[in-house]
Design a protein around this motif. Structure first.
Motif, PDB file in Angstrom:
ATOM      1  N   ALA A 100      28.934  50.334  43.065  1.00  0.00           N
ATOM      2  CA  ALA A 100      27.817  49.897  42.218  1.00  0.00           C
ATOM      3  C   ALA A 100      27.883  48.420  41.826  1.00  0.00           C
ATOM      4  O   ALA A 100      26.862  47.715  41.901  1.00  0.00           O
ATOM      5  N   PRO A 101      29.037  47.867  41.383  1.00  0.00           N
ATOM      6  CA  PRO A 101      29.041  46.453  41.002  1.00  0.00           C
ATOM      7  C   PRO A 101      28.702  45.509  42.154  1.00  0.00           C
ATOM      8  O   PRO A 101      28.070  44.470  41.939  1.00  0.00           O
ATOM      9  N   VAL A 102      29.109  45.855  43.374  1.00  0.00           N
ATOM     10  CA  VAL A 102      28.767  45.027  44.527  1.00  0.00           C
ATOM     11  C   VAL A 102      27.289  45.192  44.862  1.00  0.00           C
ATOM     12  O   VAL A 102      26.574  44.220  45.092  1.00  0.00           O
ATOM     13  N   ALA A 107      29.658  41.931  41.297  1.00  0.00           N
ATOM     14  CA  ALA A 107      30.978  41.647  41.859  1.00  0.00           C
ATOM     15  C   ALA A 107      30.827  41.435  43.358  1.00  0.00           C
ATOM     16  O   ALA A 107      29.858  41.891  43.973  1.00  0.00           O
ATOM     17  N   ASP A 108      31.820  40.743  43.930  1.00  0.00           N
ATOM     18  CA  ASP A 108      31.837  40.530  45.380  1.00  0.00           C
ATOM     19  C   ASP A 108      32.803  41.477  46.083  1.00  0.00           C
ATOM     20  O   ASP A 108      32.640  41.768  47.266  1.00  0.00           O
ATOM     21  N   LEU A 109      33.803  41.941  45.348  1.00  0.00           N
ATOM     22  CA  LEU A 109      34.787  42.870  45.888  1.00  0.00           C
ATOM     23  C   LEU A 109      35.234  43.789  44.768  1.00  0.00           C
ATOM     24  O   LEU A 109      35.601  43.321  43.680  1.00  0.00           O
ATOM     25  N   VAL A 110      35.184  45.092  45.020  1.00  0.00           N
ATOM     26  CA  VAL A 110      35.674  46.071  44.051  1.00  0.00           C
ATOM     27  C   VAL A 110      36.820  46.847  44.686  1.00  0.00           C
ATOM     28  O   VAL A 110      36.694  47.359  45.798  1.00  0.00           O
ATOM     29  N   VAL A 153      35.227  47.961  48.357  1.00  0.00           N
ATOM     30  CA  VAL A 153      33.850  47.731  48.807  1.00  0.00           C
ATOM     31  C   VAL A 153      33.513  46.247  48.706  1.00  0.00           C
ATOM     32  O   VAL A 153      33.862  45.583  47.729  1.00  0.00           O
ATOM     33  N   ALA A 154      32.829  45.742  49.721  1.00  0.00           N
ATOM     34  CA  ALA A 154      32.307  44.371  49.706  1.00  0.00           C
ATOM     35  C   ALA A 154      31.108  44.326  50.655  1.00  0.00           C
ATOM     36  O   ALA A 154      30.769  45.324  51.302  1.00  0.00           O
ATOM     37  N   ALA A 182      38.353  32.114  48.142  1.00  0.00           N
ATOM     38  CA  ALA A 182      36.947  31.785  48.357  1.00  0.00           C
ATOM     39  C   ALA A 182      36.123  31.872  47.074  1.00  0.00           C
ATOM     40  O   ALA A 182      34.905  31.647  47.101  1.00  0.00           O
ATOM     41  N   GLY A 183      36.772  32.199  45.964  1.00  0.00           N
ATOM     42  CA  GLY A 183      36.062  32.244  44.685  1.00  0.00           C
ATOM     43  C   GLY A 183      35.296  33.527  44.436  1.00  0.00           C
ATOM     44  O   GLY A 183      34.405  33.551  43.577  1.00  0.00           O
ATOM     45  N   TRP A 184      35.648  34.592  45.141  1.00  0.00           N
ATOM     46  CA  TRP A 184      34.948  35.859  44.939  1.00  0.00           C
ATOM     47  C   TRP A 184      35.217  36.420  43.545  1.00  0.00           C
ATOM     48  O   TRP A 184      36.308  36.247  42.979  1.00  0.00           O
TER      49      TRP A 184
END
Length: 221
Positions: A100-102, A107-110, A153-154, A182-184
């Motif tokens: 869900a956050p991605v 978010a970019d990575l959970v 997940v991403a 990369a600043g994710w």
């Protein structure tokens, strides 16, 4: 919020001799997710079982957890890509919440932090190795994690852009390190961790755990 229509994503399931676990795992795949079972040289009929339960099978002849994960990533076509162990230790039914956050752009990575449901689900040596790696990640990236998260997940395109090179046990760690560089935006959530079906190829023994930690430490050099 990002509007992603079904199918929501592809679920990469690295697989080496998981015939006993596959039926349960594939029965738990949420609607809107396509299972990609990456057969890494199984000799127990895992690929046939996966097909019989509706999964897409990808063959990766090079042995290694990272090799299987990356083959699944390259075979994926959906915007969201998830990874999950194929040994019935994690319930794919948790995937919508983890993703869900991605999906929503928060978010970019959970990474899904494991919460053992029984004493034997996560052996002491595996926990010790995980704690050591978490400290290494903090020192290298400044990202504070409790677990490297075998369910994660991403988005597919950014994952490919990380240009991951590890093809052994260091693949999950390299994902986190390069994402951090990369600043994710990296988040953790928690999922139940069940006793796995069958014998672990990586962390089932002290020796396997040591090898995995050694592979992952190489990523941090």
């Amino acid at each position: 919020m990002t509007d992603i229509q079904p199918p929501y994503g592809d679920l990469v399931l690295p697989c080496l001799d998981e015939a006993d676990a596959l039926p349960w795992v594939l029965a738990r795949i949420p609607e809107g997710w396509r299972p990609l079972v990456v057969d890494n040289g199984s000799t127990d009929g895992s690929a046939d079982i996966a097909r019989a339960h509706g999964a897409t099978v990808v063959h990766e002849p090079r042995r290694g957890f990272g090799a299987a994960c990356h083959a699944g990533l390259e075979a994926a076509t959906a915007e969201l890509v998830a990874f999950c162990d194929c040994d019935a230790s994690l319930d794919p039914g948790e995937l919508p919440r983890v993703a869900a956050p991605v999906r929503d752009g928060a978010a970019d990575l959970v990474l899904a932090r494991r919460r053992p449901v029984t004493r034997g689900a996560w052996p002491l040596h595996a926990r010790a190795g995980n704690r050591a790696l978490s400290r290494m990640v903090l020192g290298r990236t400044g990202v504070r994690l409790h677990d490297l998260g075998p369910m994660r997940v991403a988005r597919r395109r950014p994952l490919l852009d990380l240009a991951l090179t590890d093809r052994r046990s260091g693949y999950p760690l390299q994902t986190v390190v390069r994402a951090a560089d990369a600043g994710w935006r990296i988040q953790e959530t928690e999922v139940p961790y069940l006793p796995r079906t069958g014998v672990s190829k990586v962390t089932g023994t002290w020796r396997g755990t040591f090898q995995a930690v050694r592979d992952m430490r190489a990523v941090l050099r």
